[in-house]
Write a protein that holds these residues in place. Structure first.
Motif, PDB file in Angstrom:
ATOM      1  N   PRO A 286      49.932  27.410  51.970  1.00  0.00           N
ATOM      2  CA  PRO A 286      49.675  27.466  53.409  1.00  0.00           C
ATOM      3  C   PRO A 286      50.777  26.933  54.303  1.00  0.00           C
ATOM      4  O   PRO A 286      50.791  27.209  55.508  1.00  0.00           O
ATOM      5  CB  PRO A 286      48.413  26.609  53.570  1.00  0.00           C
ATOM      6  N   HIS A 287      51.737  26.177  53.754  1.00  0.00           N
ATOM      7  CA  HIS A 287      52.638  25.402  54.609  1.00  0.00           C
ATOM      8  C   HIS A 287      54.031  25.373  53.994  1.00  0.00           C
ATOM      9  O   HIS A 287      54.186  25.066  52.804  1.00  0.00           O
ATOM     10  CB  HIS A 287      52.086  23.974  54.729  1.00  0.00           C
ATOM     11  N   VAL A 288      55.039  25.719  54.791  1.00  0.00           N
ATOM     12  CA  VAL A 288      56.422  25.707  54.320  1.00  0.00           C
ATOM     13  C   VAL A 288      57.312  25.027  55.353  1.00  0.00           C
ATOM     14  O   VAL A 288      57.315  25.401  56.529  1.00  0.00           O
ATOM     15  CB  VAL A 288      56.953  27.135  54.051  1.00  0.00           C
ATOM     16  N   VAL A 289      58.048  24.028  54.901  1.00  0.00           N
ATOM     17  CA  VAL A 289      59.084  23.377  55.705  1.00  0.00           C
ATOM     18  C   VAL A 289      60.423  23.965  55.275  1.00  0.00           C
ATOM     19  O   VAL A 289      60.697  24.047  54.070  1.00  0.00           O
ATOM     20  CB  VAL A 289      59.084  21.848  55.480  1.00  0.00           C
ATOM     21  N   VAL A 290      61.246  24.397  56.235  1.00  0.00           N
ATOM     22  CA  VAL A 290      62.545  24.957  55.870  1.00  0.00           C
ATOM     23  C   VAL A 290      63.661  24.193  56.584  1.00  0.00           C
ATOM     24  O   VAL A 290      63.475  23.687  57.697  1.00  0.00           O
ATOM     25  CB  VAL A 290      62.653  26.461  56.189  1.00  0.00           C
ATOM     26  N   ALA A 291      64.805  24.138  55.929  1.00  0.00           N
ATOM     27  CA  ALA A 291      65.963  23.419  56.459  1.00  0.00           C
ATOM     28  C   ALA A 291      66.973  24.399  57.032  1.00  0.00           C
ATOM     29  O   ALA A 291      67.521  25.228  56.314  1.00  0.00           O
ATOM     30  CB  ALA A 291      66.614  22.586  55.360  1.00  0.00           C
ATOM     31  N   SER A 292      67.208  24.287  58.332  1.00  0.00           N
ATOM     32  CA  SER A 292      68.301  24.994  58.982  1.00  0.00           C
ATOM     33  C   SER A 292      69.372  23.967  59.331  1.00  0.00           C
ATOM     34  O   SER A 292      69.377  22.858  58.785  1.00  0.00           O
ATOM     35  CB  SER A 292      67.801  25.751  60.209  1.00  0.00           C
ATOM     36  N   SER A 293      70.260  24.317  60.236  1.00  0.00           N
ATOM     37  CA  SER A 293      71.426  23.466  60.489  1.00  0.00           C
ATOM     38  C   SER A 293      71.838  23.513  61.950  1.00  0.00           C
ATOM     39  O   SER A 293      71.698  24.551  62.615  1.00  0.00           O
ATOM     40  CB  SER A 293      72.596  23.939  59.617  1.00  0.00           C
ATOM     41  N   SER A 294      72.367  22.402  62.420  1.00  0.00           N
ATOM     42  CA  SER A 294      72.911  22.348  63.785  1.00  0.00           C
ATOM     43  C   SER A 294      74.081  23.292  63.961  1.00  0.00           C
ATOM     44  O   SER A 294      74.469  23.610  65.091  1.00  0.00           O
ATOM     45  CB  SER A 294      73.353  20.923  64.116  1.00  0.00           C
ATOM     46  N   SER A 295      74.643  23.774  62.847  1.00  0.00           N
ATOM     47  CA  SER A 295      75.771  24.700  62.964  1.00  0.00           C
ATOM     48  C   SER A 295      75.396  25.994  63.657  1.00  0.00           C
ATOM     49  O   SER A 295      76.277  26.716  64.133  1.00  0.00           O
ATOM     50  CB  SER A 295      76.350  25.002  61.580  1.00  0.00           C
ATOM     51  N   VAL A 296      74.110  26.294  63.759  1.00  0.00           N
ATOM     52  CA  VAL A 296      73.719  27.540  64.421  1.00  0.00           C
ATOM     53  C   VAL A 296      74.070  27.519  65.909  1.00  0.00           C
ATOM     54  O   VAL A 296      74.249  28.572  66.524  1.00  0.00           O
ATOM     55  CB  VAL A 296      72.219  27.841  64.239  1.00  0.00           C
ATOM     56  N   TYR A 297      74.190  26.324  66.494  1.00  0.00           N
ATOM     57  CA  TYR A 297      74.556  26.243  67.920  1.00  0.00           C
ATOM     58  C   TYR A 297      76.006  26.672  68.146  1.00  0.00           C
ATOM     59  O   TYR A 297      76.355  27.161  69.223  1.00  0.00           O
ATOM     60  CB  TYR A 297      74.364  24.815  68.437  1.00  0.00           C
ATOM     61  N   GLY A 298      76.840  26.452  67.143  1.00  0.00           N
ATOM     62  CA  GLY A 298      78.210  26.928  67.186  1.00  0.00           C
ATOM     63  C   GLY A 298      78.973  26.496  68.416  1.00  0.00           C
ATOM     64  O   GLY A 298      79.105  25.300  68.709  1.00  0.00           O
ATOM     65  N   THR A 299      79.483  27.472  69.155  1.00  0.00           N
ATOM     66  CA  THR A 299      80.342  27.194  70.312  1.00  0.00           C
ATOM     67  C   THR A 299      79.580  27.052  71.619  1.00  0.00           C
ATOM     68  O   THR A 299      80.206  26.972  72.677  1.00  0.00           O
ATOM     69  CB  THR A 299      81.390  28.303  70.466  1.00  0.00           C
ATOM     70  N   ASN A 300      78.266  27.034  71.565  1.00  0.00           N
ATOM     71  CA  ASN A 300      77.517  26.802  72.802  1.00  0.00           C
ATOM     72  C   ASN A 300      77.937  25.445  73.363  1.00  0.00           C
ATOM     73  O   ASN A 300      77.809  24.429  72.680  1.00  0.00           O
ATOM     74  CB  ASN A 300      76.016  26.834  72.539  1.00  0.00           C
ATOM     75  N   PRO A 301      78.426  25.398  74.615  1.00  0.00           N
ATOM     76  CA  PRO A 301      79.033  24.162  75.117  1.00  0.00           C
ATOM     77  C   PRO A 301      78.039  23.120  75.615  1.00  0.00           C
ATOM     78  O   PRO A 301      78.435  21.987  75.908  1.00  0.00           O
ATOM     79  CB  PRO A 301      79.895  24.661  76.285  1.00  0.00           C
ATOM     80  N   VAL A 302      76.770  23.440  75.709  1.00  0.00           N
ATOM     81  CA  VAL A 302      75.796  22.527  76.308  1.00  0.00           C
ATOM     82  C   VAL A 302      75.519  21.357  75.361  1.00  0.00           C
ATOM     83  O   VAL A 302      75.263  21.549  74.169  1.00  0.00           O
ATOM     84  CB  VAL A 302      74.489  23.269  76.635  1.00  0.00           C
ATOM     85  N   LEU A 303      75.578  20.144  75.908  1.00  0.00           N
ATOM     86  CA  LEU A 303      75.209  18.927  75.195  1.00  0.00           C
ATOM     87  C   LEU A 303      74.285  18.098  76.072  1.00  0.00           C
ATOM     88  O   LEU A 303      74.510  18.014  77.275  1.00  0.00           O
ATOM     89  CB  LEU A 303      76.447  18.112  74.837  1.00  0.00           C
ATOM     90  N   PRO A 304      73.273  17.451  75.482  1.00  0.00           N
ATOM     91  CA  PRO A 304      72.830  17.602  74.106  1.00  0.00           C
ATOM     92  C   PRO A 304      72.208  18.973  73.864  1.00  0.00           C
ATOM     93  O   PRO A 304      71.805  19.649  74.809  1.00  0.00           O
ATOM     94  CB  PRO A 304      71.804  16.481  73.941  1.00  0.00           C
ATOM     95  N   ARG A 305      72.119  19.355  72.622  1.00  0.00           N
ATOM     96  CA  ARG A 305      71.687  20.703  72.281  1.00  0.00           C
ATOM     97  C   ARG A 305      70.179  20.742  72.048  1.00  0.00           C
ATOM     98  O   ARG A 305      69.669  20.175  71.089  1.00  0.00           O
ATOM     99  CB  ARG A 305      72.446  21.180  71.041  1.00  0.00           C
ATOM    100  N   HIS A 306      69.485  21.417  72.959  1.00  0.00           N
ATOM    101  CA  HIS A 306      68.054  21.592  72.777  1.00  0.00           C
ATOM    102  C   HIS A 306      67.793  22.938  72.119  1.00  0.00           C
ATOM    103  O   HIS A 306      68.629  23.852  72.134  1.00  0.00           O
ATOM    104  CB  HIS A 306      67.301  21.439  74.107  1.00  0.00           C
TER     105      HIS A 306
END
Length: 331
Positions: free
Chosen positions: A128-148
């Motif tokens: 019923p339940h799955v936790v998956v790991a992604s990465s902050s690298s998906v934000y890449g060159t988006n210049p906005v900080l902090p990244r929401h």
């Protein structure tokens, strides 16, 4: 103002014994998670799935875990692992931006196709339940900080693209099949059991190993680039809470605490921990690396109000203590 998800906890499992499956369970984060899961009396069975390509049997010594040695791309291995599971924590992946640039197809198969294979196993066996790991690298060159989390992803490496696919597949399975999912974006996780003996090692174990061995610390760039370094204990605390309460969310969640730390600051803290100055050598920036990274942690705080950040000094002390017995110190 961006939208924060509402926590979803399934109280129907409260008090029941739980079987938890951890893909990548012999790896850095996975083995630390297995240790944390083993401390919960409600978790009566832990199964780790790992092909040992980057993980190690030594990471699971003396732990109450059943290891299935095999790839997450093999449905038969997953069928054996996930039968009767309450949650799957999917950490199995091929990490490293530089490695993905060297071999993008291998990263895609391990990370994107691997995630799809895990989700299909969950669907077949009604996990019923799955936790998956992604990465902050998906934000890449988006210049906005902090990244929401509602920022537009702008990945600049095959690894980042494969992780974007990971979280997208999880959310699609939630929409199509009613699977409860919790996709986390990890930010520069570090700590004990993080491998440093390969060409694609992360920066903290590289620095610590070089320092303990008496070698110069190699910095790609000028060292002022920043990261939201997250101690592995914070990550495992949150994931254990997530599987015990069966927390899910309708969107991705940053797992970091919004603190920007430069590589030069990491070096200074490491010098303080070791009580001596360290030699540093500077080289050109690496392709695919982002300049700065910082999480907006509002969504995490809403879902996990008890989540705590370990100070960098505390995390480095634990990392050095673990690595000290494994690195031949020079002079």
């Amino acid at each position: 103002m961006f939208r924060a998800p509402v926590a979803t906890g399934d109280d129907s499992t409260e008090g029941e014994p739980l079987k938890i499956v951890v893909t990548g369970g012999a790896g850095f984060i996975g083995s630390n998670l297995v240790r944390a899961l083993a401390d919960s009396p409600r978790i009566t069975e832990i199964v780790a799935v790992d092909d040992l390509s980057t993980g190690s049997l030594d990471n699971l010594l003396d732990l109450p875990v059943r290891l299935l040695t095999g790839t997450i791309l093999d449905p038969d291995v997953l069928n054996e692992a996930v039968t009767g599971a309450a949650s799957i924590v999917h950490l199995g992946a091929l990490g490293s931006v530089p490695r993905s640039i060297d071999d993008p197809l291998r990263s895609h198969h391990a990370n994107a196709t691997g995630t799809l294979t895990v989700l299909e196993a969950a669907r077949r066996h009604q996990v019923p339940h799955v936790v998956v790991a992604s990465s902050s690298s998906v934000y890449g060159t988006n210049p906005v900080l902090p990244r929401h989390e509602d920022l537009r992803p702008m990945p600049i490496s095959p690894y980042a693209v494969s992780k974007l696919a990971t979280e997208a597949y999880a959310l699609a399975y939630a929409s199509c099949y009613g699977l409860q999912v919790l996709p986390f974006r990890f930010f520069n996780v570090y700590g004990p059991r993080q491998a440093a003996d390969h060409a694609y090692a992360a920066v903290v174990p590289r620095f610590v190993t070089a320092a303990l061995s008496g070698r110069p610390l190699e910095v790609h760039g000028d060292g002022t680039q920043t990261r939201d370094f997250t101690y592995v204990g914070s990550v495992t605390d949150v994931i254990v809470d997530a599987v015990l309460r069966r927390v899910s969310a309708p969107d991705v969640v940053n797992l970091a605490f919004g603190v920007r730390i430069s590589l030069l600051e990491v070096i200074a803290e490491l010098e303080a921990v070791l009580g001596r100055s360290l030699q540093v050598e500077y080289g050109p920036p690496r392709a695919g690396d982002v300049r700065d990274s910082q999480a907006d942690s509002s969504r995490l705080a809403e879902l996990f109000p008890g989540a705590r950040r370990y100070p960098l000094r505390t995390g480095l002390e634990a990392t050095v203590a673990w690595m000290a017995g494994r690195v031949l110190t020079v002079g």
